[in-house]
Design an enzyme around this catalytic site. Structure first.
Site, PDB file in Angstrom:
ATOM      1  N   HIS A 186       0.855  -1.195   0.000  1.00  0.00           N
ATOM      2  CA  HIS A 186       0.000   0.000   0.000  1.00  0.00           C
ATOM      3  C   HIS A 186       0.888   1.242   0.000  1.00  0.00           C
ATOM      4  CE1 HIS A 186      -3.621   2.267   0.450  1.00  0.00           C
ATOM      5  NE2 HIS A 186      -3.262   2.771   1.622  1.00  0.00           N
TER       6      HIS A 186
ATOM      7  N   LYS B 107       3.205   3.624  -5.763  1.00  0.00           N
ATOM      8  CA  LYS B 107       2.662   4.957  -5.475  1.00  0.00           C
ATOM      9  C   LYS B 107       3.762   6.009  -5.435  1.00  0.00           C
ATOM     10  CE  LYS B 107      -1.488   3.645  -2.807  1.00  0.00           C
ATOM     11  NZ  LYS B 107      -1.297   2.191  -2.673  1.00  0.00           N
TER      12      LYS B 107
ATOM     13  N   HIS C 162      -1.105   8.422  -5.273  1.00  0.00           N
ATOM     14  CA  HIS C 162      -2.155   7.567  -4.718  1.00  0.00           C
ATOM     15  C   HIS C 162      -3.445   7.806  -5.487  1.00  0.00           C
ATOM     16  CE1 HIS C 162      -4.596   5.246  -2.225  1.00  0.00           C
ATOM     17  NE2 HIS C 162      -4.325   5.741  -1.028  1.00  0.00           N
TER      18      HIS C 162
END
Length: 418
Positions: free
Chosen positions: A304, A336, A341
Site C-alpha cells: 500500500h 505509489k 495515490h
C-alpha cells in the site's frame, strides 16, 4: 463444488505515467515520477499545490462529444481503461455470450468534479437549475454502467466502494463470481479523478497530503524518514478476468492467474491504520489461505506504501509478522512513489503492475529514497527495491490496498501453468 480457475487476459490503464498500460508499465520500470504542479484549478492558496495528474488528456480523443458530456472525468478514465483492456484481450464480442460477461468497477469517491461544478454554478437568487446529467455523473456506480452499455455486457454489474481498497475489492468480487460459475468474463477495475478543489482541500485539512511544493517529483517517498504524506493521483485501470476454460477455448493470451484474495477490517480508527498492522496482517493471511499458498511462495509485494508517517511503519510490521524470516528474501515496492495515490483506482493499477511483474520477472522500484534518509522504526534489511527496478523470478506477487474506515484488501497473482 469445484471452483473454477481465473486468469487475466487483458489489461488497460490511464495513469499519471501514461495513457495506456504499456506506457504506464514503461514508466514504472524506469522509475519515473508522475508528479507536478496542479493544472486543473488554481492551487496557489493551498498547502499542497501539486499532484500526479493524467497528462495531455482530451476525452474527445476517445469518445464522441455526446458521450463525453454524460460522463464525469473519472468515468472517462474508466471507459478508456476498459476499452484498452477489451482490445488487448482479443475477444470477438460478436461470438461471446454477453449474458455471461460482467463489469465490476470501483470508485472511492466518484464524480467529484461534476459535483463541485454544479454546486459552484448554483445561484440561490435565481433558483435551482441543475444539469439533468448531474446525478448520473456523480454516482460511483455509473462507470460500471457506462462500460456495460457501451459493449452490451449483461452479466453482474455494480461498483465497490471501500475508499482506497475499492478496486481491489472489485477484483476480489470478480474473482469469486467467476470461480463460482456466475460469469465467464468480468471487467474489473477502478477509476478516480479527485484532483479538485474539494479533494485537495479536504485531504489538506486532514494533514494527509505531502506539502513538499518545492520538489513535487520527490514528494512521494515511501519508507523514507522524511516522508510527510501521500501525493494524490488520478486515472484508472481495468483487468479482463476470465474463467480458464473459456480463455483456453478461444485461444486467449494469459498474463497471469489470480490465485486468491483476502479482505479484513482494522476496526480501529476512522483514517489511521492499526499501529501494529493487525488488519494488514490478517488480510495477507486471508489471501494466502484463499490461494492455498505459503508465505515462502510469494516473491514480490506491491505494498500500500502511501508515504505517510504511520501507515508505512504499520505495513512493514504486518509483513514481518506474516512472512517472518521469509520477508528478507522478498522484493517489496510501492508504485505509489511514481503514480501517486489513485485512491479508489489504486488497487487496480497496482494489481496490473503486479501482474506485469509476474509476467516479465521485473520488480518496479520504490523511488525517491536517499542514502541516510532512514526511519529508525523500519527494518532496512528488507528489500524495498529502492530507486532502481530489479530483475528476478517472480512466481507470485501479492498486492495490498488499505482504505479509510479500516478496509483492507489483498490479491495474489501467480504465473499461469496449465
Amino acid at each position: 463444488m469445484e471452483l473454477k480457475r481465473v486468469v487475466v487476459t487483458g489489461l488497460g490503464a490511464i495513469t499519471p505515467l501514461g495513457n495506456t498500460m504499456p506506457e504506464t508499465w514503461d514508466g514504472l520500470v524506469r522509475g519515473v515520477s508522475g508528479a507536478g504542479p496542479v493544472t486543473q484549478f488554481n492551487a496557489a492558496r493551498f498547502k499542497t499545490r501539486f499532484a500526479c495528474e493524467v497528462k495531455a488528456f482530451d476525452p474527445l480523443q476517445y469518445m464522441d462529444r455526446k458521450e463525453a458530456r454524460k460522463c464525469d472525468r473519472y468515468a472517462h478514465f474508466a471507459l478508456i481503461a476498459a476499452h484498452e483492456a477489451v482490445v488487448d484481450a482479443g475477444m470477438d464480442l460478436e461470438k461471446e455470450d454477453k449474458d455471461r460477461i460482467g463489469v465490476i468497477f470501483a470508485a472511492g469517491i466518484g464524480g467529484i468534479h461534476s459535483f463541485e461544478d454544479e454546486v459552484r454554478d448554483y445561484d440561490e437568487t435565481v433558483g435551482p437549475k441543475f444539469n439533468p446529467f448531474f446525478i448520473p455523473k456523480i454516482i460511483a456506480d455509473i462507470a460500471a454502467g457506462h462500460i456495460s452499455m457501451r459493449y452490451g455486457f449483461r452479466g453482474p454489474n455494480f461498483a465497490t466502494v471501500s475508499a482506497c481498497a475499492s478496486s481491489t475489492n472489485a477484483i476480489s468480487d470478480a474473482f469469486n463470481y467467476i470461480r463460482l460459475g456466475k460469469a465467464s468474463v468480468i471487467l474489473a477495475g477502478g477509476a478516480e479523478a479527485a484532483i479538485a478543489v474539494v479533494g485537495v482541500g479536504g485531504f489538506n485539512a486532514m494533514n494527509a497530503l505531502s506539502t513538499r511544493n518545492d520538489s513535487p517529483e520527490t514528494a512521494s517517498r515511501p519508507f523514507s524518514a522524511s516522508r510527510d504524506g501521500f501525493v494524490m493521483g488520478e486515472g484508472g485501470a481495468c483487468l479482463i478476468m476470465e474463467e480458464l476454460e473459456h480463455a483456453l477455448a478461444r485461444g486467449a493470451k494469459i498474463y497471469a492467474e489470480v490465485a486468491g484474495t483476502g479482505l479484513s477490517a482494522d476496526a480501529y480508527h476512522l483514517t489511521a491504520t492499526h499501529p501494529d498492522g493487525l488488519g494488514a496482517k490478517l488480510v495477507m493471511l486471508n489471501a494466502l489461505d484463499d490461494a492455498g499458498m505459503k508465505p515462502g511462495e510469494i516473491d514480490y509485494i506491491n505494498v500500500h506504501g502511501t508515504s505517510t508517517p504511520v501507515g508505512d511503519i504499520s505495513e512493514v510490521k504486518a509483513i514481518l509478522s506474516v512472512f517472518g524470516e521469509q520477508a528478507y528474501r522478498l522484493n517489496i515496492s510501492s508504485t505509489k512513489s511514481m503514480t501517486g495515490h489513485l485512491l479508489g483506482a489504486a488497487g487496480a493499477v497496482e494489481a496490473a503492475a503486479s501482474i506485469l511483474a509476474v509476467k516479465h520477472d521485473v520488480i518496479p522500484p520504490t523511488i525517491n529514497h536517499a542514502d541516510g534518509d532512514d526511519d529508525r522504526e523500519i527494518d532496512y534489511r528488507l528489500n524495498f527495491t529502492f530507486n532502481t527496478a530489479q530483475q528476478r523470478e517472480v512466481r507470485a506477487a501479492l498486492s495490498n490496498t488499505f482504505g479509510f474506515g479500516g478496509h483492507n484488501a489483498s490479491v495474489i497473482v501467480k504465473k499461469f501453468e496449465k
